[in-house]
Design an enzyme around this catalytic site. Structure first.
Site, PDB file in Angstrom:
ATOM      1  CB  THR A  63      64.322  65.777 111.226  1.00  0.00           C
ATOM      2  OG1 THR A  63      65.066  64.622 110.856  1.00  0.00           O
ATOM      3  CG2 THR A  63      63.122  65.384 112.073  1.00  0.00           C
ATOM      4  NE  ARG A  64      68.824  64.428 104.422  1.00  0.00           N
ATOM      5  CZ  ARG A  64      69.876  63.675 104.727  1.00  0.00           C
ATOM      6  NH1 ARG A  64      71.006  64.243 105.036  1.00  0.00           N
ATOM      7  NH2 ARG A  64      69.779  62.368 104.726  1.00  0.00           N
TER       8      ARG A  64
ATOM      9  CD  GLU B 294      70.592  55.144 110.315  1.00  0.00           C
ATOM     10  OE1 GLU B 294      71.020  55.470 109.209  1.00  0.00           O
ATOM     11  OE2 GLU B 294      70.118  55.972 111.122  1.00  0.00           O
TER      12      GLU B 294
ATOM     13  N   GLY C  73      65.160  61.401 107.059  1.00  0.00           N
ATOM     14  CA  GLY C  73      65.507  62.594 106.297  1.00  0.00           C
ATOM     15  C   GLY C  73      64.385  63.559 105.992  1.00  0.00           C
TER      16      GLY C  73
END
Length: 164
Positions: free
Chosen positions: A27-28, A90, A24
């Protein structure tokens, strides 16, 4: 030659067209928000996590389900991706889904060298894995290393943040 827009019939076995995996703070607000908007405008249903879904214990069941229910996973490797055990969980799940259900996995190398990810070396990935080795089980760290290597060896895209 002309291109015709075709009405897509969604495959009912997929809930999402794309699952976006990213760190996050890296790059969010820039790259991911623009990518998500472009996908949305194109009629592509993408899953972007909400920090509310995150827990310190690791990836939630909801997140795992979202990965499994996605046709494609885009993994945005950035400088701090490997610092997050959540992100490593993830990518491990994403690689597993690529092997087991044929999910397409697309790596994006955002201001990072793919070789550093493949080999977990360099100022970011190397140092992060030294810390993980001290705090996590060997089995978990090896699973993360294998997933990163496999994902980083796939054809992907190199992007510099200067354009975003």
């Amino acid at each position: 030659m002309s291109y015709q827009s075709e009405e897509r019939t969604p495959d009912p076995s997929w809930k999402y067209d794309v699952f976006l995996s990213f760190q996050g703070p890296d790059t969010r607000r820039g790259f991911i928000s623009r990518l998500y908007q472009a996908l949305k405008i194109s009629g592509i249903h993408a899953f972007v996590d909400d920090d509310v879904l995150r827990s310190p214990e690791g990836m939630s069941y909801t997140m795992s389900q979202a990965i499994e229910a996605s046709r494609v996973s885009v993994v945005v490797f950035s400088e701090n991706y490997a610092a997050s055990r959540w992100c490593l969980d993830e990518v491990t799940k994403i690689v597993e889904c690529g092997r087991s259900i044929g999910q397409a996995v697309i790596p994006v190398f955002y201001n990072v060298d793919p070789a550093d990810i493949q080999n977990q070396r360099g100022p970011y990935y190397g140092e992060d894995f030294q810390r993980h080795q001290e705090r996590s089980s060997d089995e978990r760290v090896q699973a993360w290393r294998a997933a990163l290597t496999e994902a980083a060896n796939l054809p992907g895209f190199n992007i510099t943040g200067k354009s975003f």
